[in-house]
Design an enzyme around this catalytic site. Structure first.
Site, PDB file in Angstrom:
ATOM      1  N   LYS A   1      -9.633  -5.419  11.826  1.00 56.51           N
ATOM      2  CA  LYS A   1      -8.196  -5.454  12.072  1.00 56.51           C
ATOM      3  C   LYS A   1      -7.843  -6.453  13.168  1.00 56.51           C
ATOM      4  CE  LYS A   1      -7.585  -0.638  10.612  1.00 56.51           C
ATOM      5  NZ  LYS A   1      -6.577  -0.776   9.550  1.00 56.51           N
TER       6      LYS A   1
ATOM      7  N   GLY B   1       0.809  -1.218   0.000  1.00 58.92           N
ATOM      8  CA  GLY B   1       0.000   0.000   0.000  1.00 58.92           C
ATOM      9  C   GLY B   1       0.837   1.260   0.000  1.00 58.92           C
TER      10      GLY B   1
ATOM     11  N   LYS C   1       1.196   2.315 -13.229  1.00 56.36           N
ATOM     12  CA  LYS C   1       0.588   3.570 -12.788  1.00 56.36           C
ATOM     13  C   LYS C   1       1.673   4.602 -12.479  1.00 56.36           C
ATOM     14  CE  LYS C   1      -3.768   1.805 -10.946  1.00 56.36           C
ATOM     15  NZ  LYS C   1      -4.656   1.706  -9.756  1.00 56.36           N
TER      16      LYS C   1
END
Length: 358
Positions: free
Chosen positions: A125, A10, A42
């Protein structure tokens, strides 16, 4: 002395970008980024590569042998995946254990809240945290409080719209609950310290810069800007109503962003502004070590200085593709209580007794 090899999942997000900056600026790490093969071209990925970040192409849902290849030579994994991808970390953690990774930092990086029904995202989480403990892989959980970049109110002049993700002017409850704040830019600096620190192994760390109440933040914004901030009072009952409505709406499709974001916002108001969970004392009660204890000499970005840059027009906006300015607000029906992002999502319910009685 060999450098620590960190694999960041990420890296192109807001939190991930801060961590990339912190690790590179420290000079103590070799940094790699895990990207989906379809995302490899990207511009954001190209920019990472230009800065010396190694790009490793693999999907978190790939077969185990591909995950093991992506983890080759990695000492520390730091994950910053999106809300709907939390449990995708579990097979990756298993592969990390097999690959001999020395520390796995799962995607925490939110406000303090107890597990078990207060915040859906927290509970997602916690499933991952429990999985890490069952695997027996060394871990560190890092939470960071509420970002400076989300904390300030809108000015009627519109001069701070450029830096805002939402045009929020709500005072929730009495506005006097202490909440911990952290500048997004400091998150990466904290991570660089934490993952190199043996004291944080198999621990939860609460990294934060300062604590303030909503009223104190709004007062400071008025002082710096010279403008009067419109404050829309939101009662405790209204917050519970919002939570009930958002939970009911997201029950069938909890990972749909249209349903997930309102739930996160409502539950954050409940946790931070009504319950008062997001503060260092409660973090310690839950078992966290704080950054103030670990790194007393750390010099964070000052909150007043940050707000001054916001008012002066020199702050950097976040999630700029989702800025909600005054012009954008005209597309939404206003509620009788506020002109904020929150009230666009939460229809009123007739009663909140069921939640308030829990």
């Amino acid at each position: 002395m060999s450098r620590t090899k960190v694999l960041l999942v990420g890296a192109s997000g807001e939190t991930g970008g801060s961590i990339v900056n912190g690790l590179l600026e420290s000079g103590n790490f070799d940094v790699a980024a895990l990207v989906r093969p379809l995302s490899a071209r990207k511009p954001a990925v190209a920019r990472l590569e230009e800065r010396g970040v190694e790009i490793r192409k693999c999907d978190l849902k790939a077969p185990e042998e591909q995950l093991l290849e992506a983890l080759s030579g990695i000492d520390v994994v730091v994950s910053c995946v999106g809300p709907s991808e939390q449990q995708d970390q579990m097979p990756f953690a298993k592969a990390a254990k097999l690959a001999g990774v020395k520390r796995f930092v799962p995607c925490g990086f939110i406000t303090i809240a107890p597990p078990g029904g207060i915040m859906w995202l927290r509970d997602e989480k916690e499933v991952v945290y429990n999985h890490l403990k069952q695997l027996g892989i060394p871990y560190t959980i890092i939470d960071v409080g509420w970002w400076y970049q989300f904390s300030f109110p809108r000015l009627e002049s519109g001069k701070v719209d450029y830096a805002m993700t939402s045009a929020n002017n709500e005072i929730v409850g009495d506005g006097n609950k202490i909440t911990a704040l952290t500048d997004l830019r400091d998150i990466g600096r904290y991570v660089a310290l934490i993952i190199a620190d043996d004291r944080t192994l198999n621990k939860m760390v609460f990294a934060y810069n300062t604590t303030m109440t909503q009223n104190q933040i709004y007062d400071l914004m008025e002082e710096i800007s010279g403008e009067t901030v419109i404050r829309n009072d939101v009662s405790e009952e209204m917050v519970y109503n919002r939570v009930i409505s958002a939970r009911q709406s997201s029950e069938t499709y909890p990972f749909d962003p249209v349903k997930m974001i309102p739930r996160y916002l409502a539950e954050s108001q409940l946790s931070c502004c009504i319950r008062g969970d997001n503060n260092p004392d409660y973090a310690k009660y839950l078992g966290y070590i704080t950054s103030k204890e670990l790194y007393p000499d750390f010099q964070p970005v000052d909150f007043r200085e940050y707000l001054t840059t916001v008012v002066e027009g020199t702050a950097k906006g976040i999630y700029t593709d989702r800025i909600i300015s005054r012009a954008h607000q005209r597309m939404f029906i206003r509620s009788d209580s506020s002109d904020s992002l929150y009230t666009r999502f939460f229809p009123r319910t007739t009663s909140s007794e069921s939640l308030m009685s829990r």
